[in-house]
Design an enzyme around this catalytic site. Structure first.
Site, PDB file in Angstrom:
ATOM      1  N   ASP A  99     -18.190 124.103  37.541  1.00 14.18           N
ATOM      2  CA  ASP A  99     -18.387 125.557  37.477  1.00 14.18           C
ATOM      3  C   ASP A  99     -17.765 126.197  38.721  1.00 14.18           C
ATOM      4  O   ASP A  99     -16.579 126.518  38.730  1.00 14.18           O
ATOM      5  CB  ASP A  99     -19.885 125.843  37.339  1.00 14.18           C
ATOM      6  CG  ASP A  99     -20.192 127.325  37.274  1.00 14.18           C
ATOM      7  OD1 ASP A  99     -19.332 128.072  36.792  1.00 14.18           O
ATOM      8  OD2 ASP A  99     -21.285 127.736  37.700  1.00 14.18           O
ATOM      9  N   TYR A 155     -26.674 122.767  27.061  1.00 12.17           N
ATOM     10  CA  TYR A 155     -26.597 121.326  26.823  1.00 12.17           C
ATOM     11  C   TYR A 155     -27.814 120.856  26.019  1.00 12.17           C
ATOM     12  O   TYR A 155     -28.903 121.446  26.143  1.00 12.17           O
ATOM     13  CB  TYR A 155     -26.506 120.589  28.162  1.00 12.17           C
ATOM     14  CG  TYR A 155     -25.167 120.814  28.823  1.00 12.17           C
ATOM     15  CD1 TYR A 155     -24.041 120.107  28.393  1.00 12.17           C
ATOM     16  CD2 TYR A 155     -25.004 121.759  29.829  1.00 12.17           C
ATOM     17  CE1 TYR A 155     -22.794 120.339  28.963  1.00 12.17           C
ATOM     18  CE2 TYR A 155     -23.762 121.999  30.410  1.00 12.17           C
ATOM     19  CZ  TYR A 155     -22.663 121.286  29.964  1.00 12.17           C
ATOM     20  OH  TYR A 155     -21.426 121.519  30.516  1.00 12.17           O
TER      21      TYR A 155
HETATM   22  P1  G4P Z   1     -20.003 122.454  40.326  1.00 14.96           P
HETATM   23  O1  G4P Z   1     -19.647 121.965  41.704  1.00 14.96           O
HETATM   24  O2  G4P Z   1     -20.151 121.295  39.390  1.00 14.96           O
HETATM   25  O3  G4P Z   1     -19.114 123.536  39.823  1.00 14.96           O
HETATM   26  O4  G4P Z   1     -21.479 122.979  40.352  1.00 14.96           O
HETATM   27  P2  G4P Z   1     -22.142 124.339  40.839  1.00 14.96           P
HETATM   28  O5  G4P Z   1     -22.624 124.121  42.233  1.00 14.96           O
HETATM   29  O6  G4P Z   1     -21.271 125.502  40.561  1.00 14.96           O
HETATM   30  O7  G4P Z   1     -23.363 124.380  39.820  1.00 14.96           O
HETATM   31  C1  G4P Z   1     -24.656 124.791  40.134  1.00 14.96           C
HETATM   32  C2  G4P Z   1     -25.613 124.371  39.045  1.00 14.96           C
HETATM   33  O8  G4P Z   1     -25.404 125.178  37.872  1.00 14.96           O
HETATM   34  C3  G4P Z   1     -25.435 122.926  38.583  1.00 14.96           C
HETATM   35  O9  G4P Z   1     -26.703 122.426  38.208  1.00 14.96           O
HETATM   36  C4  G4P Z   1     -24.627 123.064  37.303  1.00 14.96           C
HETATM   37  O10 G4P Z   1     -24.855 121.967  36.460  1.00 14.96           O
HETATM   38  C5  G4P Z   1     -25.230 124.340  36.736  1.00 14.96           C
HETATM   39  N1  G4P Z   1     -24.356 125.025  35.769  1.00 14.96           N
HETATM   40  C6  G4P Z   1     -23.241 125.719  36.035  1.00 14.96           C
HETATM   41  N2  G4P Z   1     -22.739 126.264  34.906  1.00 14.96           N
HETATM   42  C7  G4P Z   1     -23.575 125.888  33.907  1.00 14.96           C
HETATM   43  C8  G4P Z   1     -23.589 126.159  32.488  1.00 14.96           C
HETATM   44  O11 G4P Z   1     -22.740 126.845  31.929  1.00 14.96           O
HETATM   45  N3  G4P Z   1     -24.609 125.612  31.778  1.00 14.96           N
HETATM   46  C9  G4P Z   1     -25.596 124.864  32.375  1.00 14.96           C
HETATM   47  N4  G4P Z   1     -26.544 124.383  31.562  1.00 14.96           N
HETATM   48  N5  G4P Z   1     -25.607 124.584  33.701  1.00 14.96           N
HETATM   49  C10 G4P Z   1     -24.604 125.103  34.458  1.00 14.96           C
HETATM   50  P3  G4P Z   1     -27.596 121.619  39.184  1.00 14.96           P
HETATM   51  O12 G4P Z   1     -28.124 122.532  40.233  1.00 14.96           O
HETATM   52  O13 G4P Z   1     -26.819 120.435  39.631  1.00 14.96           O
HETATM   53  O14 G4P Z   1     -28.760 121.225  38.241  1.00 14.96           O
HETATM   54  P4  G4P Z   1     -28.801 120.306  36.943  1.00 14.96           P
HETATM   55  O15 G4P Z   1     -29.008 121.254  35.810  1.00 14.96           O
HETATM   56  O16 G4P Z   1     -27.527 119.535  36.817  1.00 14.96           O
HETATM   57  O17 G4P Z   1     -29.981 119.467  37.223  1.00 14.96           O
END
Ligand code: G4P
Ligand code: MG
Length: 181
Positions: A99, A155
């Site tokens: 993202d 997802y």
């Molecule tokens: P990146 O480096 O992979 O781009 O990650 P980024 O820090 O931008 O993402 C922050 C959180 O937002 C991540 O979750 C990512 O999985 C989640 N995310 C971003 N876009 C989407 C989307 O379109 N759909 C969903 N469902 N999630 C999104 P995280 O904090 O790692 O939490 P987790 O959900 O993986 O546990």
């Protein structure tokens, strides 16, 4: 219908299989899989079916224990006891979505500090947008199963009712098919 992108477990499984075939064809020989949690956990397990390597899990959060956003990412889980074993190894880093690229870049920098041979990056979805962080120059292999617009992706593991979710995923598939016709 709403403009979210719904993906089913089958979509994920097929996408991971496709990515695994690309990795194999690229002659990159992974020694270990590193999964970024929690979104990367299920894709990593599917990947193991096609590329049978040990999986290490890492978790990153931009929120503190008081649930307030933090400036820098915090390791909520890391592979301390095995990280020295990454030296000289080929690492396959997997997450569900690229993202902002902030989490991915942070993990890559951390993993590179252990001097692996090479790291390849695998994601199910790459959002076509201006990224807030860049990959380190050491990264030359990047595989994304889908290049998507900057929309929210739903997802299957977040679904409370998987049957309703799958119906929405079917609608997403039809809408995307129509878009490409
Ligand atoms: P990146 O480096 O992979 O781009 O990650 P980024 O820090 O931008 O993402 C922050 C959180 O937002 C991540 O979750 C990512 O999985 C989640 N995310 C971003 N876009 C989407 C989307 O379109 N759909 C969903 N469902 N999630 C999104 P995280 O904090 O790692 O939490 P987790 O959900 O993986 O546990
Ligand atoms: Mg994630």
């Amino acid at each position: 219908m709403d403009d979210k992108i719904y993906v089913s477990y089958n979509d994920i499984h097929s996408a991971v299989k496709r990515l695994a075939l690309l990795v194999t064809a690229s002659e990159f020989k992974p020694d270990v899989i590193v999964a970024i949690g929690s979104g990367g956990f299920i894709p990593a397990r599917i990947l193991k079916t096609f590329i049978n390597r040990p999986i290490y899990a890492v978790g990153i959060s931009y929120y503190g224990i008081d649930n307030k956003p933090t400036e820098l990412p915090q390791k909520i889980q890391w592979i301390d006891e095995v990280q020295q074993k990454l030296t000289g190894k080929n690492i396959l880093l997997i997450d569900e979505v690229d993202d902002t690229r902030m989490t991915l870049s942070y993990c890559l920098e951390e993993l590179l500090s252990h001097h692996p041979q090479e790291i390849a990056v695998l994601v199910i979805h790459n959002k076509k947008k201006r990224k807030q962080a860049a990959f380190p120059p050491e990264i030359h292999r990047y595989f994304a199963a889908f290049e998507v617009e900057d929309r929210w992706i739903r997802y299957p593991w977040d679904a409370e009712c998987i049957e309703d979710h799958d119906l929405m995923a079917e609608k997403t598939r039809k809408a995307m098919k129509e878009d490409t016709q």
